[in-house]
Design an enzyme around this catalytic site. Sequence first.
Site, PDB file in Angstrom:
ATOM      1  N   CYS A   1       0.835  -1.216  -0.047  1.00  0.00           N
ATOM      2  CA  CYS A   1       0.123   0.004  -0.103  1.00  0.00           C
ATOM      3  C   CYS A   1       0.757   1.225   0.095  1.00  0.00           C
ATOM      4  O   CYS A   1       1.583   1.527   0.900  1.00  0.00           O
ATOM      5  CB  CYS A   1      -1.020  -0.017   1.243  1.00  0.00           C
TER       6      CYS A   1
ATOM      7  N   CYS B   1      -1.084   3.356  -6.538  1.00  0.00           N
ATOM      8  CA  CYS B   1      -1.843   2.688  -5.675  1.00  0.00           C
ATOM      9  C   CYS B   1      -2.288   1.431  -5.854  1.00  0.00           C
ATOM     10  O   CYS B   1      -2.361   1.149  -7.171  1.00  0.00           O
ATOM     11  CB  CYS B   1      -3.326   3.633  -5.611  1.00  0.00           C
TER      12      CYS B   1
HETATM   13  N1  DGL Z   1      -4.213   0.476  -1.949  1.00  0.00           N
HETATM   14  C1  DGL Z   1      -3.760   1.596  -1.136  1.00  0.00           C
HETATM   15  C2  DGL Z   1      -2.607   2.308  -1.781  1.00  0.00           C
HETATM   16  O1  DGL Z   1      -1.623   1.814  -2.603  1.00  0.00           O
HETATM   17  C3  DGL Z   1      -4.474   2.582  -0.771  1.00  0.00           C
HETATM   18  C4  DGL Z   1      -6.002   2.591  -1.046  1.00  0.00           C
HETATM   19  C5  DGL Z   1      -6.925   3.446  -0.188  1.00  0.00           C
HETATM   20  O2  DGL Z   1      -7.113   3.024   1.098  1.00  0.00           O
HETATM   21  O3  DGL Z   1      -7.330   4.540  -0.248  1.00  0.00           O
HETATM   22  O4  DGL Z   1      -2.252   3.377  -1.675  1.00  0.00           O
END
Ligand code: DGL
Length: 262
Positions: A73, A188
């Site tokens: 993330c 993301c």
């Molecule tokens: N999947 C996450 C990232 O790589 C974030 C998504 C979220 O919680 O807004 O930033």
Amino acid sequence: MSRPVLLFDSGIGGLTVLREARVLMPERSFVYVADDAGFPYGGWEEEALKARLLSLFKDLLHRFDPEVAVVACNTAFTLAGADLRAAFPGTVFVGTVPAIKPAAERTRSGLISVLATPGTVKRAYTRDLIQSFASQCHVQLVGSPKLASMAEAYIRGETLTDDDVRAEFSGCFQEREGARTDIVVLACTHYPFLVNVFRRLAPWPVDWLDPAEAIARQARRLVPALDRLKADSRPDRVVFTSDAPDFATRRLVQGFGLSPLV
Ligand code: DGL
């Protein structure tokens, strides 16, 4: 019994990394953690999110004692990666940061866009990456408040309208002095789930940079290979911090071969 590989995200985005990690570490078992009780991370205030991550990891590392912890993330790692490493020096962390360096190496036009959550876009970490590796490029940061949730909805089978998706990513397409953006960094881990939609709606073709494989390769380098006799045959498991994922999400993770942990 060997130690598992832990993968962490705010939701289902880290599954894009799990997919690659399994290919490279077939002899390992995985624990996938979705902090769905905190999702989406994009709009969180920084200190509150950092505190949440430190407290969640304290519990997770104690509970699973992973060989490595992959923070799949960008929003979490660009904020709290250094704090996690300092707080848990006995754990090996693999992080996820916007792939600005490879984009700067590959671009021909010199125009790169970084599509991310609003949190990742405003991080000092992201600005530092640009300064260190892409100072010769024009880097457009596009923070989308909605795309992570839209990716979750899409993967659950809900319909997204083209206009809604376009509104979130159209800022990525820049033209300057006859040159056009040629690389969009998917910063993301949720966004690769939407890449086919992006491709269909893009005003011109670009390279959509998905870092999942590079993250998995880095994890593989840090996880010792086990020979076949010692392979960990436990099923891969999933934890939802809400303890109450909806039916479609349960079905999705089941499709990924993850069994719920009770
Ligand atoms: N999947 C996450 C990232 O790589 C974030 C998504 C979220 O919680 O807004 O930033």
